[in-house]
Scaffold this active site. Structure first.
Site, PDB file in Angstrom:
ATOM      1  N   LYS A   1       0.835  -1.203   0.000  1.00 54.18           N
ATOM      2  CA  LYS A   1       0.000   0.000   0.000  1.00 54.18           C
ATOM      3  C   LYS A   1       0.870   1.253   0.000  1.00 54.18           C
ATOM      4  CE  LYS A   1      -3.882   1.964   2.663  1.00 54.18           C
ATOM      5  NZ  LYS A   1      -4.739   1.755   3.852  1.00 54.18           N
TER       6      LYS A   1
ATOM      7  N   SER B   1      -9.496   1.719   2.897  1.00 50.93           N
ATOM      8  CA  SER B   1      -8.577   2.565   2.164  1.00 50.93           C
ATOM      9  C   SER B   1      -7.506   1.775   1.403  1.00 50.93           C
ATOM     10  CB  SER B   1      -7.891   3.544   3.122  1.00 50.93           C
ATOM     11  OG  SER B   1      -7.112   2.851   4.082  1.00 50.93           O
TER      12      SER B   1
ATOM     13  N   SER C   1     -10.360  -0.791   6.594  1.00 51.65           N
ATOM     14  CA  SER C   1      -9.556  -0.473   5.407  1.00 51.65           C
ATOM     15  C   SER C   1      -8.868  -1.664   4.769  1.00 51.65           C
ATOM     16  CB  SER C   1      -8.510   0.595   5.757  1.00 51.65           C
ATOM     17  OG  SER C   1      -9.134   1.841   5.951  1.00 51.65           O
TER      18      SER C   1
END
Length: 359
Positions: A134, A209, A233
């Protein structure tokens, strides 16, 4: 110094990412019409991946790939090239990448193959396995932007602790993935990277996210990846993209080395965790991440090794609460809860032990 227009920054960022994709890995113009919603099968039909590469990227999970690597049936180079190509295709379809490290990753894979051939020894349990990260999880020499245009050129100087430990185990970072600006959102959209969508329906978001990870792994463009989670997330993108993920207990895995716009965040701690194609993949990554004893460098990590799941020998009492008396879920959510309940009953648990609380 004059401030740059954010639209120009975003355009330059998008072009930089696309320019790192070799021309032979790019989809032909018009191959996928903009209005086409379902694109999950495009990697199999576009002709960019060879039959061997489709076999590799179509593997059931990372553990299966590791078995092939460790037995020398597949080389790290061919596995890494295959996932680089599939990640490139995925990005062109659902906009999921923020950094591309194809050349560096393939070079590392080639070096690992040479070392294995020379010594007969694996670098570690993840020898030669590519993985994705990420955006705000720091990887030395790559950007950590958190979706901010103002941080478009924020280059990390060193790896996050968990990334370093996974590298030491033999894994290879090959891409970084999108997240929404600030990370506090269950969809993945930012001025810097635009919107990441779901490969099964590009009219829908990929969740957030960690939406870039969810979209990429959902298209089998990475064997496993690292996401972060406070209020869903990791879990939401996994649900939206049909993959597995875990939000470990807080302080279980190290967050040292992540870029953040909220210093401290003691009251509501974030967690970092793996996202993959199977539960056994999640267990493997968590076990390796704790076996390195991260608490010796990060005092915030609990000093506890990861233990295998206990075998359940008895029936479980499980309470199911489809409605909390405040927010009524949409009908598909309630239907999914009831379906999960029936599966648990079918697994041998006494249906009489299930209680629906409707306050």
């Amino acid at each position: 110094m004059a401030k740059l227009d954010w639209k120009l920054v975003a355009k330059a960022t998008s072009e930089r990412i696309l320019n790192k994709i070799p021309k032979s890995w790019r989809l032909p113009d018009g191959f996928v019409p903009p209005e086409q919603k379902e694109v999950s099968e495009v990697p199999e039909t576009c002709g960019i991946l060879s039959s061997r590469e489709l076999e590799i990227t179509g593997s059931p999970d990372a553990c299966f790939i590791l078995e092939k690597l460790h037995s020398r049936q597949w080389t790290s180079e061919e596995v890494t090239v295959a996932f680089c190509k599939r990640a490139a295709i995925a990005h062109q379809l659902v906009n999921c990448l923020t950094e591309i490290c194809f050349d560096e990753a393939i070079g590392q894979a080639r070096a690992m193959d040479a070392q294995l051939e020379k010594t007969g020894e694996l670098v570690g349990p993840l020898h030669g396995l590519p993985f994705s990260v990420k955006d705000h999880v720091n990887v030395a020499g790559t950007r950590s932007t958190m979706g901010y245009c103002s941080l478009a050129e924020n280059i990390a100087q060193e790896d996050a602790l968990i990334v370093r430990d996974l590298k030491a185990a033999g894994a290879i970072v090959f891409v970084k993935t999108t997240m929404p600006v600030t990370a506090m959102c269950l969809e993945t959209v930012s001025n810097l990277f635009g919107r990441t969508t779901c490969s099964r329906n590009r009219l829908l978001g990929a969740g957030g996210s960690s939406g870039g990870e969810g979209a990429l792994i959902g298209m089998k463009g990475s064997p496993f990846g690292l996401g972060t989670d406070v209020g869903g997330s990791i879990r939401v993108p996994c649900a939206f993209n049909g993959i597995y993920g875990i939000k470990p207990s807080s302080r279980r895995l190290s967050l040292d080395g992540l870029s953040s716009n909220v210093r401290g965040q003691i009251a509501i701690p974030a967690c970092i965790g793996p996202m993959a194609q199977s539960i056994r993949d999640l267990e493997l990554i968590c076990q390796i991440s704790t076996a390195s004893q991260p608490w010796l460098e990060d005092p915030n990590v609990i000093m506890k090794e990861w233990k295998p799941r206990p075998k359940i020998e008895r029936k479980l009492r499980i309470g199911v609460m489809p409605f909390d008396g405040v927010v009524m879920p949409h009908p598909p959510i309630i239907r999914a809860l009831r379906a999960a309940t029936e599966l648990l009953r079918a697994a041998g648990h006494d249906g009489a032990l299930f209680t629906f609380f409707c306050l």
